[in-house]
Scaffold this active site. Structure first.
Site, PDB file in Angstrom:
ATOM      1  N   GLY A  69       0.837  -1.191   0.000  1.00 38.43           N
ATOM      2  CA  GLY A  69       0.000   0.000   0.000  1.00 38.43           C
ATOM      3  C   GLY A  69       0.874   1.243   0.000  1.00 38.43           C
ATOM      4  N   GLY A  70       0.244   2.380  -0.228  1.00 38.80           N
ATOM      5  CA  GLY A  70       0.966   3.641  -0.122  1.00 38.80           C
ATOM      6  C   GLY A  70       1.478   4.169  -1.448  1.00 38.80           C
ATOM      7  CB  ILE A  72       6.517   7.582  -4.793  1.00 36.87           C
ATOM      8  CG1 ILE A  72       7.886   7.192  -5.382  1.00 36.87           C
ATOM      9  CG2 ILE A  72       6.472   9.063  -4.418  1.00 36.87           C
ATOM     10  CD1 ILE A  72       8.169   7.821  -6.744  1.00 36.87           C
ATOM     11  CE1 TYR A  74      16.981   6.948  -3.169  1.00 35.35           C
ATOM     12  CE2 TYR A  74      17.374   7.704  -0.923  1.00 35.35           C
ATOM     13  CZ  TYR A  74      17.851   7.249  -2.144  1.00 35.35           C
ATOM     14  OH  TYR A  74      19.199   7.074  -2.320  1.00 35.35           O
ATOM     15  CB  ALA A 150      11.891   2.662   4.997  1.00 34.98           C
ATOM     16  CB  CYS A 166       4.329   8.912   1.950  1.00 34.54           C
ATOM     17  SG  CYS A 166       5.731   7.964   2.576  1.00 34.54           S
TER      18      CYS A 166
END
Length: 208
Positions: A69-70, A72, A74, A150, A166
């Protein structure tokens, strides 16, 4: 049975994602849960609902469309990625509870260093003074989850300038080293794993 914690070092994103899917597809009710700790080479990942326009400008960093889910985010060296490969029925936990548990594990870890952090109902993740320090994303399949969180420790943050992190335009990001946390990334990684396992155990005890 507590999850087995595995440290994978620096590993390519695609290979790790493939391994997570394979593990989840072949596991059984008796398979032990695992937590994988890893750092990735520079990579953007775009979630299932990810909108391409959140990649503001292209660079030589690859963009991988994935099944969490979610939006973009990095990944790069100096960021701890913790993948939770769990049987959610075993832990008697739902998606929302697991998201909160992951956030709380990071919040508790930062509190050990006198850094006040919090989660946000409208935007999952962990924030310090409005800047995001940890991003979350999960995939649930047949009652098993994979992907995870992350946590920015000591990395080059400039690639975040190329995206709306996000999906939030203008969202600031931060990392542990900017908050006065000087312990090694390996030490933080071990503490994060411990915090996650402790949270899972506490949750399960609360359901007994």
């Amino acid at each position: 049975m507590i999850p087995q914690v595995k440290s994978l070092g620096l590993a390519e994103y695609q290979a790790t994602w493939d391994a997570m899917r394979s593990f989840t597809a072949t596991r059984t009710a008796s398979s032990r849960d695992e937590i994988w700790l890893v750092q990735h080479p520079p990579t953007y990942t775009l979630g299932l609902a990810g909108k391409p326009e959140h990649l503001l400008r292209h660079s030589n960093i690859p963009v991988i469309k994935i099944d969490r889910g979610g939006q973009i985010t990095y990944h790069g060296p100096g960021q701890i990625v913790a993948y939770l490969l769990l049987d959610m029925r075993r832990w008697k936990i739902g998606v929302r509870e697991l998201v909160r548990l992951m956030e709380q594990a990071v919040i508790n870890l930062l509190a050990e260093f006198d850094v006040a952090a919090l989660g946000r109902e409208d935007a999952p993740g962990v924030y310090v003074n409005g800047a995001k320090i940890a991003a979350l994303g999960l995939k649930i399949k047949n009652g098993y989850c994979y992907h995870g969180l992350a946590f920015n420790v000591d990395m080059d943050l400039t690639p975040f300038d190329n995206i709306n992190p996000c999906g939030h335009a203008g969202l600031r990001v931060t990392q542990a080293c900017q908050l006065g946390i000087t312990v090694s990334i390996n030490e933080l990684q071990a503490q994060l794993a411990q915090s996650l396992v402790h949270g899972l155990q506490q949750h399960l005890e609360s359901k007994q």
